[in-house]
Enzyme design. Structure first.
Site, mmCIF file in Angstrom:
data_model
loop_
_atom_site.group_PDB
_atom_site.id
_atom_site.type_symbol
_atom_site.label_atom_id
_atom_site.label_comp_id
_atom_site.label_asym_id
_atom_site.label_seq_id
_atom_site.Cartn_x
_atom_site.Cartn_y
_atom_site.Cartn_z
ATOM 1 N N ASN A 175 -10.356 -2.778 2.493
ATOM 2 C CA ASN A 175 -10.045 -2.758 1.064
ATOM 3 C C ASN A 175 -11.310 -2.500 0.267
ATOM 4 O O ASN A 175 -12.410 -2.481 0.832
ATOM 5 C CB ASN A 175 -9.451 -4.117 0.637
ATOM 6 C CG ASN A 175 -7.986 -4.259 1.032
ATOM 7 O OD1 ASN A 175 -7.282 -3.263 1.254
ATOM 8 N ND2 ASN A 175 -7.519 -5.490 1.094
ATOM 9 N N HIS A 225 -3.979 0.799 12.106
ATOM 10 C CA HIS A 225 -3.767 -0.490 12.759
ATOM 11 C C HIS A 225 -5.122 -1.129 13.049
ATOM 12 O O HIS A 225 -5.960 -0.502 13.713
ATOM 13 C CB HIS A 225 -3.006 -0.287 14.073
ATOM 14 C CG HIS A 225 -2.481 -1.562 14.664
ATOM 15 N ND1 HIS A 225 -3.289 -2.630 14.964
ATOM 16 C CD2 HIS A 225 -1.225 -1.936 14.987
ATOM 17 C CE1 HIS A 225 -2.550 -3.612 15.460
ATOM 18 N NE2 HIS A 225 -1.296 -3.224 15.478
ATOM 19 N N HIS A 262 0.836 -1.216 0.000
ATOM 20 C CA HIS A 262 0.000 0.000 0.000
ATOM 21 C C HIS A 262 0.869 1.264 0.000
ATOM 22 O O HIS A 262 0.531 2.260 0.645
ATOM 23 C CB HIS A 262 -0.939 0.027 1.205
ATOM 24 C CG HIS A 262 -1.964 -1.065 1.218
ATOM 25 N ND1 HIS A 262 -3.242 -0.914 0.772
ATOM 26 C CD2 HIS A 262 -1.884 -2.359 1.621
ATOM 27 C CE1 HIS A 262 -3.928 -2.043 0.911
ATOM 28 N NE2 HIS A 262 -3.104 -2.945 1.418
HETATM 29 C C1 HEM Z 1 -1.117 -1.763 4.941
HETATM 30 C C2 HEM Z 1 -5.563 -3.513 4.320
HETATM 31 C C3 HEM Z 1 -3.994 -7.962 5.326
HETATM 32 C C4 HEM Z 1 0.209 -6.074 6.635
HETATM 33 C C5 HEM Z 1 -2.445 -1.870 4.665
HETATM 34 C C6 HEM Z 1 -3.275 -0.791 4.234
HETATM 35 C C7 HEM Z 1 -4.529 -1.268 4.074
HETATM 36 C C8 HEM Z 1 -4.501 -2.665 4.382
HETATM 37 C C9 HEM Z 1 -5.761 -0.494 3.662
HETATM 38 C C10 HEM Z 1 -2.824 0.624 3.961
HETATM 39 C C11 HEM Z 1 -2.981 1.482 5.159
HETATM 40 C C12 HEM Z 1 -2.564 2.884 4.832
HETATM 41 O O1 HEM Z 1 -3.217 3.503 3.984
HETATM 42 O O2 HEM Z 1 -1.589 3.353 5.433
HETATM 43 C C13 HEM Z 1 -5.515 -4.875 4.531
HETATM 44 C C14 HEM Z 1 -6.649 -5.765 4.465
HETATM 45 C C15 HEM Z 1 -6.199 -7.019 4.733
HETATM 46 C C16 HEM Z 1 -4.782 -6.913 4.976
HETATM 47 C C17 HEM Z 1 -8.065 -5.324 4.191
HETATM 48 C C18 HEM Z 1 -6.941 -8.316 4.834
HETATM 49 C C19 HEM Z 1 -8.209 -8.420 5.023
HETATM 50 C C20 HEM Z 1 -2.750 -7.824 5.849
HETATM 51 C C21 HEM Z 1 -1.995 -8.883 6.472
HETATM 52 C C22 HEM Z 1 -0.824 -8.338 6.860
HETATM 53 C C23 HEM Z 1 -0.827 -6.947 6.457
HETATM 54 C C24 HEM Z 1 -2.480 -10.310 6.659
HETATM 55 C C25 HEM Z 1 0.335 -8.982 7.567
HETATM 56 C C26 HEM Z 1 0.320 -10.095 8.223
HETATM 57 C C27 HEM Z 1 0.216 -4.776 6.219
HETATM 58 C C28 HEM Z 1 1.352 -3.910 6.352
HETATM 59 C C29 HEM Z 1 0.972 -2.661 5.870
HETATM 60 C C30 HEM Z 1 -0.393 -2.783 5.448
HETATM 61 C C31 HEM Z 1 2.706 -4.311 6.931
HETATM 62 C C32 HEM Z 1 1.806 -1.399 5.809
HETATM 63 C C33 HEM Z 1 1.461 -0.573 7.034
HETATM 64 C C34 HEM Z 1 2.294 0.671 7.185
HETATM 65 O O3 HEM Z 1 3.437 0.712 6.721
HETATM 66 O O4 HEM Z 1 1.802 1.597 7.844
HETATM 67 N N1 HEM Z 1 -3.219 -3.018 4.746
HETATM 68 N N2 HEM Z 1 -4.402 -5.594 4.832
HETATM 69 N N3 HEM Z 1 -2.013 -6.663 5.867
HETATM 70 N N4 HEM Z 1 -0.822 -4.080 5.648
HETATM 71 FE FE1 HEM Z 1 -2.611 -4.832 5.303
#
Ligand code: HEM
Length: 541
Positions: free
Chosen positions: A147, A339, A75
Site C-alpha cells: 500500500n 498474492h 481494491h
Molecule cells: C487486494 C494490499 C490486507 C484481502 C489487495 C490489493 C492490494 C492489497 C494492493 C490489490 C491488488 C490488485 O491490485 O489486484 C493489502 C495490504 C494489506 C492487506 C498492504 C495489509 C498490510 C489484507 C487482508 C486481507 C486482504 C488482511 C484478508 C484477510 C484482499 C483481497 C483482495 C485484496 C480479498 C482482492 C484480491 C483480488 O480480488 O484479486 N490487497 N491488503 N488484504 N486484499 Fe489486501
C-alpha cells in the site's frame, strides 16, 4: 508484448489457439465461420418476429451478457502499467533471490488502486492506495502486494471482514461511497483503537495523493530474507518515487473528482504515453532476525507499526521504471491476480498474523473472481519461468497436458525429479526456512506489545509540519462532521485525546463538542538510538 515462456514438456498450450486476437481479416463467429451480416437479426420477413434459430444473434448477445466478472471485493478500482526492475546488486548481500543480483533486469506489472470504492468510483478520494507489483523473475513470480501507507488498520486477518464492512457503503442505501465519511467507519475505528494509526495516515495528506507517480509504496509487513549462506534477516520493503511525494489539498481533490473522476488513471497513462516514465527505487529496512522480532521496542510482527527511517535508513536495492501502458484493461489490469504468498527462493513470510491470513485470502477470492483455479494461465499472470506443477483440469483449463502420471514420484513420465539444490535452504521457497517455533500454549491472545494503539499515530502526527497538521485537523473535522452519531463522534474524540490533546482540541472546537482528557498515559518514544546502532544488522562491505 510480454514474452510467453516456452512450454515445458509436461504442459503445452492448445496448439490451435493463438492468444493474439483478432486473427484474419474477415468478421467471423467465435467458431471461425465467416459472417456476412452482424447488423440485422434473422427474422420471419422484414417486420416479422426474430427467429430463435439465429445462432449468431444468440452467441453475440450471450457473450455480451457475460462480459462482466465480479469486481475485486476490495481494491476494485485500479490502473496498471508494465515496466522493468533493474537490480543494483546491493540486496544480494542479504537475499539469495536471483532478481536481486547485480544488473539483473526483471519485467514487471504494477497495479495501483483505491481500497474502498467500486470499480467505477472516482480516483482522488480520501483512501489508502494499493501498490501491487508482480515481478516475473527467472525463479518464478514474486508479488509485492503493498500500500502507499506503512501501517494497516488491523493486527489480525480475522478482523479484515470487519474493517472492510465498516468502510464499504452502508448496506441499506449503499451510501456514502467515500471511505471515511461513514458512521460505520468511525464506529469501527473508535471501538477498535488498533485502527487509529492507519486512520491518522488516511486523514493526512497521504490519503489524497497528487498522482500514483508521486506515491511511496510499502510492503507493510516484515518479511524474512535469506542470504546465500543461509543467514536470515528481517526486512521491510519501501518504494521511493523519483518525483518525490506530493499530495492534493482537499479542495483540489474534490474538484478533480467532479471534473475528471479518472484523474489518477489518466495521469499515469498520459505520462507513460508522453515518455515521462515514472520511476521508483526499491529499498529495504533491514533488521536482525532476533528472538523477539522487534526493533527498539517496535514489534516487527505488528502491522499497525512502522519503523522510522531516522532509526533504520532505507538501503536501495534497485530501480523500477514503468514504460508501457496496458493494451487491454480487462486482460491485464482486471485479470491480474496478486498474492503475498507468491514468493521466490530467498524471500519468506514472517508470523505477522495479518500476513498469515492474507496468504489464504487472495487465492480464495481469485477462484471466485476469475472463475476457477486456473487463472495463473492467463497471460498477465503467466510466470516467465518454466512451470511443471502437476496441477490438472479444472474450470478454464487451457493447457493440453501430456503424459499419464501427474503425481510424484513416478516412473512413467520421466519421474519428474526435483531441481538440483534440494536441501539448500537459501534456495528453498518460504515453506522450508527452519524457523524455530516457540513452544507455547494454543490460544487467541496477542502479544502485549500489540496493545499499544496510540504511540505510532502520535509519532506520525507530531512528525508533520504545521500546515500538514492543519490539514489533518481539517480532515478529521470534515469527516467526523459527516458522522451522524454524537456518541461515535465523542468516542473518536476520546481516541484523539489519547493521541494528541491539541489535535483533539482543534477537532472538538470545529465540531462544537467538549474536549475529553486523555484516558491513557501518553508516553513519548525514547530518544532515537544512533543510526550506526540501528544499522547493526546490515552487512557492511
Ligand atoms: C487486494 C494490499 C490486507 C484481502 C489487495 C490489493 C492490494 C492489497 C494492493 C490489490 C491488488 C490488485 O491490485 O489486484 C493489502 C495490504 C494489506 C492487506 C498492504 C495489509 C498490510 C489484507 C487482508 C486481507 C486482504 C488482511 C484478508 C484477510 C484482499 C483481497 C483482495 C485484496 C480479498 C482482492 C484480491 C483480488 O480480488 O484479486 N490487497 N491488503 N488484504 N486484499 Fe489486501
Amino acid at each position: 508484448t510480454t514474452p510467453v515462456p516456452e512450454p515445458t514438456q509436461a504442459r503445452k498450450p492448445n496448439t490451435n489457439a493463438d492468444p493474439g486476437h483478432p486473427q484474419g481479416t474477415a468478421l467471423t463467429t467465435s467458431q471461425g465461420a465467416v459472417l456476412r451480416d452482424t447488423d440485422h437479426s434473422l427474422k420471419a420477413g422484414p417486420r416479422g418476429p426474430v427467429l430463435l434459430q439465429d445462432h449468431h444473434l444468440r452467441e453475440k448477445i450471450t457473450h455480451f451478457d457475460h462480459e462482466r466478472i465480479p469486481e475485486r471485493v476490495v481494491h476494485a478500482r485500479g490502473a496498471g502499467a508494465h515496466g522493468t526492475f533493474t537490480s543494483y546488486g546491493t540486496g544480494s548481500r542479504i537475499c539469495s533471490a536471483a532478481f536481486l543480483a547485480e544488473g539483473v533486469k526483471t519485467p514487471l506489472f504494477v497495479r495501483f488502486s483505491t481500497v474502498a470504492g467500486s470499480r467505477g468510483s472516482a480516483d482522488a478520494v480520501r483512501d489508502t492506495r494499493g501498490f501491487a507489483t508482480k515481478f516475473y523473475t527467472e525463479e518464478g513470480v514474486f508479488d509485492l502486494v503493498g500500500n502507499n501507507m506503512p501501517v494497516f488498520f488491523i493486527q489480525d486477518a480475522i478482523k479484515f471482514p470487519d474493517v472492510v464492512h465498516s468502510v464499504k457503503p452502508h448496506p441499506d442505501l449503499e451510501i456514502p461511497q467515500a471511505q471515511s465519511a461513514h458512521d460505520t467507519f468511525w464506529d469501527f475505528v473508535s471501538l477498535h483503537t488498533q485502527a487509529q494509526a492507519h486512520a491518522m495516515w488516511v486523514m493526512s495528506d497521504r490519503g489524497i495523493p497528487r498522482s500514483f507517480r508521486m506515491m511511496e509504496g510499502f510492503g507493510v509487513h516484515t518479511f524474512r530474507m535469506i542470504a546465500a549462506d543461509g543467514q536470515s534477516s528481517l526486512v521491510k520493503f519501501h518504494w521511493k518515487p523519483k518525483l518525490g511525494v506530493h499530495s492534493l489539498v482537499w479542495e483540489e481533490a474534490m474538484l478533480a473528482n467532479g471534473a475528471d473522476p479518472d484523474f489518477h488513471r489518466r495521469d499515469l497513462s498520459d505520462a507513460i504515453k508522453a515518455g515521462a516514465f515514472p520511476e521508483w527505487e526499491l529499498g529495504l529496512q533491514v533488521f536482525e532476525d532476533n528472538e523477539g522480532q522487534s526493533f527498539d521496542g517496535i514489534d516487527l510482527l505488528d502491522p499497525t507499526k512502522f519503523v522510522p527511517e531516522e532509526l533504520v535508513p532505507i538501503q536501495m536495492v534497485g530501480k523500477m521504471v514503468l514504460d508501457r501502458n496496458p493494451s487491454n484493461y480487462f486482460a491485464e489490469t482486471e485479470q491480474v491476480a496478486f498474492h503475498p504468498g507468491h514468493l521466490v527462493p530467498g524471500i519468506d513470510v514472517t508470523n505477522d498474523p495479518l500476513l498469515q491470513g492474507r496468504l489464504f485470502s487472495y487465492i480464495d477470492t481469485q477462484i471466485t473472481r476469475l472463475g476457477g483455479p486456473n487463472f495463473s494461465q492467463l497471460p498477465i499472470n503467466l510466470p516467465h519461468a518454466p512451470v511443471n506443477d502437476m496441477l490438472r483440469d479444472g474450470m478454464h483449463q487451457t493447457y493440453i497436458h501430456e503424459g499419464i502420471a501427474p503425481y510424484h514420484p513416478n516412473s512413467l513420465d520421466g519421474g519428474c525429479p526435483y531441481q538440483a539444490g534440494e536441501g539448500d535452504n537459501s534456495k528453498m521457497p518460504f515453506i522450508d526456512f527452519p524457523e524455530l517455533v516457540a513452544e507455547s500454549v494454543k490460544g487467541r491472545s496477542n502479544p502485549v506489545s500489540f496493545d499499544d494503539h496510540f504511540s505510532q499515530a502520535r509519532m506520525f502526527y507530531r512528525s508533520l509540519q504545521a500546515h500538514e497538521r492543519r490539514h489533518v485537523q481539517q480532515a478529521y473535522s470534515f469527516e467526523l462532521g459527516k458522522c451522524a452519531s454524537e456518541v461515535i463522534r465523542a468516542r473518536q474524540l476520546q481516541a484523539l485525546a489519547n493521541i494528541d490533546v491539541q489535535l483533539c482540541a482543534a477537532v472538538a472546537r470545529e465540531l462544537g463538542l467538549p474536549v475529553p482528557g486523555a484516558d491513557t498515559e501518553v508516553v513519548d518514544r525514547e530518544p532515537c538510538p544512533s543510526v550506526s546502532q540501528a544499522l547493526g544488522s546490515w552487512p557492511v562491505d
